[in-house]
Design an enzyme around this catalytic site. Sequence first.
Site, PDB file in Angstrom:
ATOM      1  N   HIS A 154       0.863  -1.178   0.000  1.00  0.00           N
ATOM      2  CA  HIS A 154       0.000   0.000   0.000  1.00  0.00           C
ATOM      3  C   HIS A 154       0.900   1.228   0.000  1.00  0.00           C
ATOM      4  CE1 HIS A 154      -3.814   2.175   0.802  1.00  0.00           C
ATOM      5  NE2 HIS A 154      -2.977   3.062   1.303  1.00  0.00           N
ATOM      6  N   CYS A 155       0.709   2.080  -0.998  1.00  0.00           N
ATOM      7  CA  CYS A 155       1.598   3.244  -1.173  1.00  0.00           C
ATOM      8  C   CYS A 155       0.854   4.517  -0.808  1.00  0.00           C
ATOM      9  CB  CYS A 155       2.076   3.302  -2.623  1.00  0.00           C
ATOM     10  SG  CYS A 155       3.191   4.695  -2.951  1.00  0.00           S
TER      11      CYS A 155
END
Length: 306
Positions: A154-155
């Site tokens: 998850h960025c």
Amino acid sequence: MHRFGITMAWNVFKLCIALRGLGSIMILLVFGIVGVTYYAIVLTNYGPSLYNGGLDSLTAFVVLILFHCLLVMLLWSYFTVVFTDPGIVPPNWKPIVDEEIGEDDPLNGLELSNVQYGTSYKRNRYCRKCNHPKPARCHHCSICERCVLKMDHHCVWVVNCVGALNYKYFLLFLFYTFLETTLVTISLLPHFKTFFTDGEILGTPATLATTFVAFVLNLAFSLSVLGFLVFHISLVASNTTTIEAYEKKAAQKWHYDLGYRKNFKQVFGMDKRYWFIPAYSEDDKRRMPVLQGLEFPLKHDLDAQG
């Protein structure tokens, strides 16, 4: 030691939960960096140089063309990552039961590492948080609160998970960001050097401050993004995600590694015309199920066929 190592690896990703509320701030930060850089390159330094004539005008023209081309590709890739769903488990999806193994074997958490990387990697997987089966290489994101197909991570920079459907776009975002920030760093280096000379520095305090800040920011991002880019290139070459890179340390064989050429095409597609743009050809979408994140060829299957 084996259980402790995997627990520590997963704690790295759980730390991202604290960043849940930073999404809007990160997008504004991206716009802020782009704005400062655009002001320093176009309005302050190389835009005015277009009217100087001679070599200065030619240099300014080349820099501005390259800058705008890379900026378009950077922003195109960025927003494609932001607005593309990384891939979720389709409603009513059911795994194919392996007749040799028999009944489905719902597993969760730590046991999953043995499913994918041990001798029983064909067994089916189950997410107790979402309460449904999970395809191979699918993981539950505690930030998005859903299972993501071929989840990489998850960025917070793109306010989205990076998974099967947008991993290519994320890689292109890193690639064009590195090229753009490197170009800006090199272009502003002569202007940055003037801050450390004894001669008179031309410009207003605002333009000088913008040039200084833009150079430092782009240099920092160029170096940091280079590290991420090299890391993800190594992942693509071995057909591995970031999560899997932590999980498979105890694995003896990686069944998804088909060779770097086939691994590359599993991410970027078969059509070379689309390799460097954030899109896939319709032909690749039809003939490459792997791009949808549900079916992944295994090395031993290809070896048996060939």
